[in-house]
Structures are given as C-alpha cells and as structure tokens.
Design a protein around this motif. Structure first.
Motif, PDB file in Angstrom:
ATOM      1  N   VAL A  94       7.297  34.950  26.856  1.00 40.66           N
ATOM      2  CA  VAL A  94       7.934  35.832  25.880  1.00 40.66           C
ATOM      3  C   VAL A  94       8.441  35.010  24.702  1.00 40.66           C
ATOM      4  CG1 VAL A  94       9.983  37.292  25.509  1.00 40.66           C
ATOM      5  CG2 VAL A  94       8.555  37.622  27.535  1.00 40.66           C
ATOM      6  N   PHE A  95       8.371  35.603  23.504  1.00 45.80           N
ATOM      7  CA  PHE A  95       8.931  35.006  22.293  1.00 45.80           C
ATOM      8  C   PHE A  95      10.093  35.868  21.827  1.00 45.80           C
ATOM      9  CE2 PHE A  95       9.378  34.880  17.696  1.00 45.80           C
ATOM     10  CZ  PHE A  95       9.485  33.525  17.457  1.00 45.80           C
ATOM     11  N   ILE A  96      11.269  35.238  21.672  1.00 47.89           N
ATOM     12  CA  ILE A  96      12.457  35.904  21.140  1.00 47.89           C
ATOM     13  C   ILE A  96      12.776  35.227  19.806  1.00 47.89           C
ATOM     14  CG2 ILE A  96      14.877  36.499  21.519  1.00 47.89           C
ATOM     15  CD1 ILE A  96      13.069  37.707  23.673  1.00 47.89           C
ATOM     16  N   GLY A  97      12.642  35.967  18.713  1.00 48.03           N
ATOM     17  CA  GLY A  97      12.837  35.406  17.378  1.00 48.03           C
ATOM     18  C   GLY A  97      14.286  35.086  17.070  1.00 48.03           C
ATOM     19  N   PRO A  98      14.520  34.391  15.947  1.00 47.42           N
ATOM     20  CA  PRO A  98      15.872  33.991  15.583  1.00 47.42           C
ATOM     21  C   PRO A  98      16.782  35.193  15.363  1.00 47.42           C
ATOM     22  CG  PRO A  98      14.316  33.421  13.839  1.00 47.42           C
ATOM     23  CD  PRO A  98      13.520  33.929  14.974  1.00 47.42           C
ATOM     24  N   ASP A 114       8.956  31.499  32.792  1.00 44.38           N
ATOM     25  CA  ASP A 114       8.307  30.283  32.311  1.00 44.38           C
ATOM     26  C   ASP A 114       7.734  30.482  30.907  1.00 44.38           C
ATOM     27  OD1 ASP A 114       8.769  29.132  34.828  1.00 44.38           O
ATOM     28  OD2 ASP A 114       6.783  29.710  35.579  1.00 44.38           O
ATOM     29  N   ASN A 115       7.643  29.388  30.158  1.00 47.88           N
ATOM     30  CA  ASN A 115       6.993  29.369  28.842  1.00 47.88           C
ATOM     31  C   ASN A 115       7.629  30.328  27.842  1.00 47.88           C
ATOM     32  OD1 ASN A 115       4.921  27.548  29.826  1.00 47.88           O
ATOM     33  ND2 ASN A 115       4.125  29.330  30.908  1.00 47.88           N
ATOM     34  N   VAL A 116       8.939  30.469  27.903  1.00 45.53           N
ATOM     35  CA  VAL A 116       9.666  31.369  27.006  1.00 45.53           C
ATOM     36  C   VAL A 116      10.230  30.562  25.841  1.00 45.53           C
ATOM     37  CG1 VAL A 116      11.704  32.866  26.812  1.00 45.53           C
ATOM     38  CG2 VAL A 116      10.217  33.009  28.828  1.00 45.53           C
ATOM     39  N   THR A 117      10.136  31.131  24.644  1.00 45.78           N
ATOM     40  CA  THR A 117      10.767  30.551  23.459  1.00 45.78           C
ATOM     41  C   THR A 117      11.896  31.475  23.028  1.00 45.78           C
ATOM     42  OG1 THR A 117       8.735  29.503  22.705  1.00 45.78           O
ATOM     43  CG2 THR A 117      10.423  29.912  21.039  1.00 45.78           C
ATOM     44  N   VAL A 118      13.088  30.905  22.913  1.00 49.62           N
ATOM     45  CA  VAL A 118      14.253  31.627  22.391  1.00 49.62           C
ATOM     46  C   VAL A 118      14.699  30.865  21.153  1.00 49.62           C
ATOM     47  CG1 VAL A 118      16.592  32.457  22.828  1.00 49.62           C
ATOM     48  CG2 VAL A 118      14.926  32.371  24.715  1.00 49.62           C
ATOM     49  N   LYS A 119      14.548  31.484  19.999  1.00 52.25           N
ATOM     50  CA  LYS A 119      14.913  30.838  18.745  1.00 52.25           C
ATOM     51  C   LYS A 119      16.431  30.852  18.542  1.00 52.25           C
ATOM     52  CE  LYS A 119      11.246  29.525  16.679  1.00 52.25           C
ATOM     53  NZ  LYS A 119      10.959  28.088  16.664  1.00 52.25           N
ATOM     54  N   SER A 120      16.888  30.174  17.520  1.00 54.45           N
ATOM     55  CA  SER A 120      18.323  29.969  17.277  1.00 54.45           C
ATOM     56  C   SER A 120      19.076  31.274  17.052  1.00 54.45           C
ATOM     57  CB  SER A 120      18.512  29.068  16.050  1.00 54.45           C
ATOM     58  OG  SER A 120      17.953  27.810  16.283  1.00 54.45           O
ATOM     59  N   GLY A 121      20.354  31.252  17.455  1.00 50.33           N
ATOM     60  CA  GLY A 121      21.271  32.339  17.158  1.00 50.33           C
ATOM     61  C   GLY A 121      21.169  33.551  18.058  1.00 50.33           C
ATOM     62  N   VAL A 122      20.600  33.392  19.249  1.00 49.74           N
ATOM     63  CA  VAL A 122      20.417  34.518  20.177  1.00 49.74           C
ATOM     64  C   VAL A 122      21.465  34.436  21.285  1.00 49.74           C
ATOM     65  CG1 VAL A 122      18.812  35.598  21.815  1.00 49.74           C
ATOM     66  CG2 VAL A 122      17.943  34.609  19.683  1.00 49.74           C
ATOM     67  N   GLN A 123      22.025  35.581  21.658  1.00 51.27           N
ATOM     68  CA  GLN A 123      22.907  35.672  22.819  1.00 51.27           C
ATOM     69  C   GLN A 123      22.214  36.545  23.854  1.00 51.27           C
ATOM     70  OE1 GLN A 123      24.417  36.906  19.671  1.00 51.27           O
ATOM     71  NE2 GLN A 123      24.639  34.741  19.211  1.00 51.27           N
ATOM     72  N   ILE A 124      22.099  36.011  25.074  1.00 50.54           N
ATOM     73  CA  ILE A 124      21.415  36.727  26.145  1.00 50.54           C
ATOM     74  C   ILE A 124      22.480  37.066  27.183  1.00 50.54           C
ATOM     75  CG2 ILE A 124      19.552  36.676  27.835  1.00 50.54           C
ATOM     76  CD1 ILE A 124      18.188  34.568  26.009  1.00 50.54           C
ATOM     77  N   TRP A 125      22.874  38.328  27.213  1.00 47.45           N
ATOM     78  CA  TRP A 125      24.013  38.798  28.008  1.00 47.45           C
ATOM     79  C   TRP A 125      23.601  39.140  29.435  1.00 47.45           C
ATOM     80  CZ3 TRP A 125      27.769  37.344  25.135  1.00 47.45           C
ATOM     81  CH2 TRP A 125      27.726  37.494  23.753  1.00 47.45           C
ATOM     82  N   ASP A 126      24.611  39.313  30.287  1.00 44.47           N
ATOM     83  CA  ASP A 126      24.391  39.717  31.672  1.00 44.47           C
ATOM     84  C   ASP A 126      23.494  40.954  31.729  1.00 44.47           C
ATOM     85  OD1 ASP A 126      25.986  37.717  32.810  1.00 44.47           O
ATOM     86  OD2 ASP A 126      27.787  38.952  32.790  1.00 44.47           O
TER      87      ASP A 126
END
Length: 169
Positions: A71-75, A51-63
């Motif tokens: 959590v914050f995941i930057g561009p 919950d409440n996660v930010t994933v910025k543009s251009g991210v690939q989240i693999w298996d």
C-alpha cells in the motif's frame, strides 16, 4: 534502520523496514518487512501495517487501522477513528479502517473511520473518503466520486480492470 531521532517503542518491526526521523511508533504496533515510514509519522498501538508499505511524511495512523501489503499512503493523509470526538471522552471502541493490498491514497486525503478501501483502488490527492471503495476503483474529490477504474499497475482502465500496457500482469 530506525533513525536515532525517532521514538520507536514497538519490537514488532519487520526486516529491512526504515523508520525515519521524528517518528513515534507505540509499543503494540505491528509493521511488516521492507516498509518505508517517512519522517514525522505517528503510529498508535492497535495498528497493523503489512509488507512493502510506504507511508509518506506527516501521516498519523490511529488505533483501529489496518494497512495491508504493498500500500502507498501519500504525504499528510489524515485518518480518523471516532465519529464523535470530544476532549478526554473516548468511545467504547474506535472505528476500524482497512486499506487493502496494493491500494494507493494520494496526498492530503482524509479517510473517515470505518471505511474499507479495497485491493488496488486509487484515491486522488485531496480527496475526502466517506464510504467504502471497491476493487481497482478510482475515486477523487470532496466528497469522493467514482471516476473510473485503475489497473493493478496503476494506469487508468475500463471495467475489464486491465490496461493495454501491462495487460494486468
């Protein structure tokens, strides 16, 4: 809200989560409540996002990747899940990576598969993470080096793990 220009195959999307244009979310992915998945993000099947996660543009989240709450995941953060990649040759099992509650990963960082980034840790922009990162630790560089500690609020602090501003609230 799922943007009409996205391909979202999963029905495991929480309430108040936004998925913006040009995203692909495969059918077995799980995404929690109140998340913001920015444009041009790919999320594979064996992925859990809290919950409440930010994933910025251009991210690939693999298996094999688990992202816990807040959590914050930057561009353009890059995750990997295979130490010996070859075209059309797949490992018996992909590497598992966990990003724990409240952690932040700066733009253009690379996270090597099989690592854990602990609660409230912070990774500076452009870093290459090749090892596990401890609770509230601040790391940056290529490869990452320990640079200190951060409070839960994100301000730099000492080994006590609380800053003078919020006192760890």
């Amino acid at each position: 809200m799922i943007h009409k220009l996205s391909d979202v195959q999963s029905t495991n999307i929480g309430e108040n989560t936004n998925i913006w244009q040009f995203c692909v979310v495969l059918k077995d992915a799980k995404i929690g409540n109140n998340c913001n998945i920015n444009a041009q993000v790919l999320i594979e099947n064996d992925v859990i996002i809290g919950d409440n996660v930010t994933v910025k543009s251009g991210v690939q989240i693999w298996d094999g990747i688990i992202i816990e709450d807040n959590v914050f995941i930057g561009p353009n953060v890059t995750f990997t899940n295979d130490f010996t990649p070859r075209s059309k040759q797949y490992p018996n099992e992909f590497l598992n990576t966990t990003i724990k509650q409240g952690a932040s990963i700066g733009a253009n960082s690379t996270i090597i598969g099989g690592t854990t980034i602990e609660k409230y840790a912070m990774i500076g922009a452009g870093s290459v993470v090749t090892k596990n990162i401890g609770i509230q630790e601040l790391w940056y560089g290529n490869p990452v080096k320990h640079q200190g500690y951060v409070c839960k609020c994100g301000q730099k602090c000492d080994e006590i793990l609380t800053c003078n501003e919020c006192k760890g609230k």
